[in-house]
Structures are given as C-alpha cells and as structure tokens.
Design a protein around this motif. Structure first.
Motif, short mmCIF file in Angstrom:
data_model
loop_
_atom_site.label_atom_id
_atom_site.label_comp_id
_atom_site.label_asym_id
_atom_site.label_seq_id
_atom_site.Cartn_x
_atom_site.Cartn_y
_atom_site.Cartn_z
N ASP A 185 0.81 -1.22 0.00
CA ASP A 185 0.00 0.00 0.00
C ASP A 185 0.85 1.27 0.00
OD1 ASP A 185 -2.28 -1.52 0.03
OD2 ASP A 185 -2.61 -1.36 2.19
N ASP A 214 -0.42 7.56 7.06
CA ASP A 214 -1.34 7.04 6.06
C ASP A 214 -2.31 8.13 5.63
OD1 ASP A 214 -3.98 6.60 7.81
OD2 ASP A 214 -2.27 5.88 8.97
N GLU A 215 -2.87 7.94 4.46
CA GLU A 215 -3.72 8.97 3.86
C GLU A 215 -4.67 8.30 2.89
OE1 GLU A 215 -2.73 12.41 0.69
OE2 GLU A 215 -1.61 12.59 2.59
N PHE A 216 -5.85 8.85 2.74
CA PHE A 216 -6.81 8.31 1.77
C PHE A 216 -6.51 8.95 0.42
CE2 PHE A 216 -10.78 7.59 -0.43
CZ PHE A 216 -11.10 6.29 -0.04
N GLY A 236 -7.45 4.51 -2.39
CA GLY A 236 -7.92 4.09 -1.08
C GLY A 236 -6.90 4.39 0.00
N ASP A 237 -7.04 3.73 1.15
CA ASP A 237 -6.11 3.96 2.25
C ASP A 237 -4.69 3.59 1.81
OD1 ASP A 237 -7.93 4.88 4.14
OD2 ASP A 237 -8.52 2.84 4.69
N SER A 238 -3.77 4.54 1.92
CA SER A 238 -2.41 4.35 1.42
C SER A 238 -1.40 4.77 2.48
CB SER A 238 -2.18 5.19 0.15
OG SER A 238 -3.16 4.90 -0.84
#
Length: 307
Positions: free
Chosen positions: A93, A266-268, A272-274
């Motif tokens: 991710d 993390d960040e959207f 998606g969630d990354s």
C-alpha cells in the motif's frame, strides 16, 4: 574414475536443475537507470498466481479462482559487503510514483506492467539497484514447504481465517505446506498487511534455515524434492541461476535483520487507504544505497503473530 563421477554427477545435476528454472526478463534496462549500488540486492515478489494448481488444490488451499497474478508480497533482500543481511518488506500500500502511471500504491506497478515495471519503480523510488529477481506464486509453495518436512513456527496467538483456509492454535508447531500458505496470506489482524508482512519475513527466514540445515542438505530424500520444488515454484530473472538462489538462501538462513520500510503516515488517496512515504523512508533507503548500516531508529520489526 569414481572421483570423476563424484565431480561430474553433482555438476551435471546443478546444470540440469538450472536449465529447468522459469525465467522472465525482469531486469531490463531503461533510460536513466541507476548504476550499481553497494552489496547485492534481490527483489522477492510473492504473487497470488494460481498457475499450476488443479481445481482440487485450489479448494484444499482456499486460494479461490482469480485469474492472472497480483503482488501479495514485495521484499528487498539486501546482502551488504559487510554486516548482517537484511530482509525488507515494502508494503504493497506504499504510495509511490510509478513510471508512466503517476502515483499509486506500489503493487499497481506489477499488476499493470509486470516484473519490469515493478523493478523500475522500486529502483527509481529507493535509489537502490536491483541485481536479482525472484517470484513465487501460490502454485508450488505448499509442495516446497512439504518437501523439507514442514517448518517449525511459534505463534503468539491462535489464527483463524476461513478466507486463507487457516485454523491454527497458539504455540509452537510444525506447519505443513497448506498451513504455511495460509499463514503468509492471512491479513486477519488489526493492522492487516503491516502485520502480515512481519509473518512473511519470519516464515521465509525459517524456511531457508530449514532448507539449508544438515537434515535437508545431507538427506537426498529431502534435498532433491526441495530443489525440484524450488525450480517448479520460483521464477527468476533471465540472468539468474540456481546457484544465485542457493547463495540467497544461505545468506538469509541465519539471523538477518528484518524490517518494514518506514512510512510517514497514512492517507486516503484515489487508490484508497495508502501509506505515504516521507523523509524517514528516503533516509532509510539512502543508507542502503550508500552501503551503510541502517540506524536502529529506522528499523521496525513489528509484532505479527510469529515469535
């Protein structure tokens, strides 16, 4: 004559098995490719390819029927010129620039451009030259584990994941091929993939330790099935050989440093969630690219389910 046979037969078998390896042109050149960096670096990719599995095997291993191959695992094995080898998980991710695609989760590189694009993405993102490539899918993984008589693992918690065909109690136990595949596949944890990659690293090191143990190397009923299973299950770069794989197994069979490449949060994103790389990520790979030991504060062993 006997001495000659003792030399010729092992050499002949070595080249026989080397000729049976599956190969792909993963390390092709591209404009602006970085030069050599210190040490030897492998990109190890685990995919969800079902190629070679019968319908019964798919059912027994709970793999499902998805076509094609997507990356479940991306690791860099860094073998420095001095010091301990490293097994580095690169989370799938991790949100990085992919040549010709813009920024996406790193597993999109393999999914859209295969090994060549993934290698280029990793090299350009990390600044580390990849020297060797190894890829393994679902097909053959269980046989590889079974060929060495299973692998002893100690679990800190019971694991139950119907999607991965996994139902294991806590404690030390010998995992057969199907159980091992379930262990490295399951994401049934609070931190999902970040805990899974820890289990994957620990299992890979344990498998290589078992494969290079006297109980396998000195037992032809273990050694030859393992070598045969490896050449059936593993795909390497067109320039790689079975002795390169053997050296990798030897180097990571001891006590390698295992870690996950750090991210800065993390960040959207559109994917998606990354996981978002930042200065800690850059600093981590800069140390490797310069052939220097990575400081302890940049290492993250994680918890996982394996002691």
């Amino acid at each position: 004559m006997i001495v000659l046979l003792l030399v010729v037969i092992p050499v002949g078998l070595l080249f026989y098995y080397d000729g049976k390896l599956h190969r792909v042109n993963a390390l092709s050149g591209y404009p602006g490719r970085i030069g050599d960096t210190p040490g030897t670096n492998w990109l190890i990719v685990g995919t969800d390819s079902r190629q070679g599995l019968t319908e019964e095997q798919k059912k027994n291993l709970a793999t499902g029927d998805a076509d094609g191959a997507r990356t479940d695992t991306i690791m860099m094995a860094h073998l420095p010129t001095s010091g301990k080898p490293m097994l580095i998980s690169i989370p799938r991710d991790l949100y990085v620039p992919i040549p010709g695609m813009g920024s996406h989760k790193i597993n999109a590189a393999f999914n859209n451009g295969g090994p060549q694009l993934l290698v280029q993405t990793v090299e350009e993102f990390t600044g580390v030259r990849i020297d060797h490539y190894a890829e393994i899918g679902f097909g053959g993984f269980d046989n590889l584990v079974d060929s060495v008589g299973g692998v002893q693992m100690c679990l800190d918690q019971p694991l139950h994941d119907p999607k991965a065909g996994l139902n294991l109690p806590a404690g030390c136990q010998r995992l057969d091929g199907a159980q091992a595949l379930g262990l490295v596949r399951t994401r049934a944890f609070p931190n999902a993939d970040l805990e899974r990659v820890v289990n994957q690293r620990k299992f890979l090191a344990a498998l290589m330790s078992k494969a290079t143990s006297p109980g396998v190397l000195l037992n032809p009923f273990r050694l030859f099935p393992f070598v045969s299973g490896a050449v059936d299950a593993v795909t390497v770069d067109s320039g790689d050989h079975i002795w390169n794989l053997a050296w990798l197994a030897y180097k990571i069979s001891g006590d390698p440093i295992t870690t996950t490449a750090p991210a800065d949060g993390d960040e959207f994103t559109d994917d998606g969630d990354s996981l978002i790389p930042g200065e800690t990520t850059k600093s981590f790979f800069d140390y490797i690219a310069r052939g220097r030991a990575v400081p302890a504060d940049l290492l993250s062993g994680g918890t996982g389910a394996v002691s």
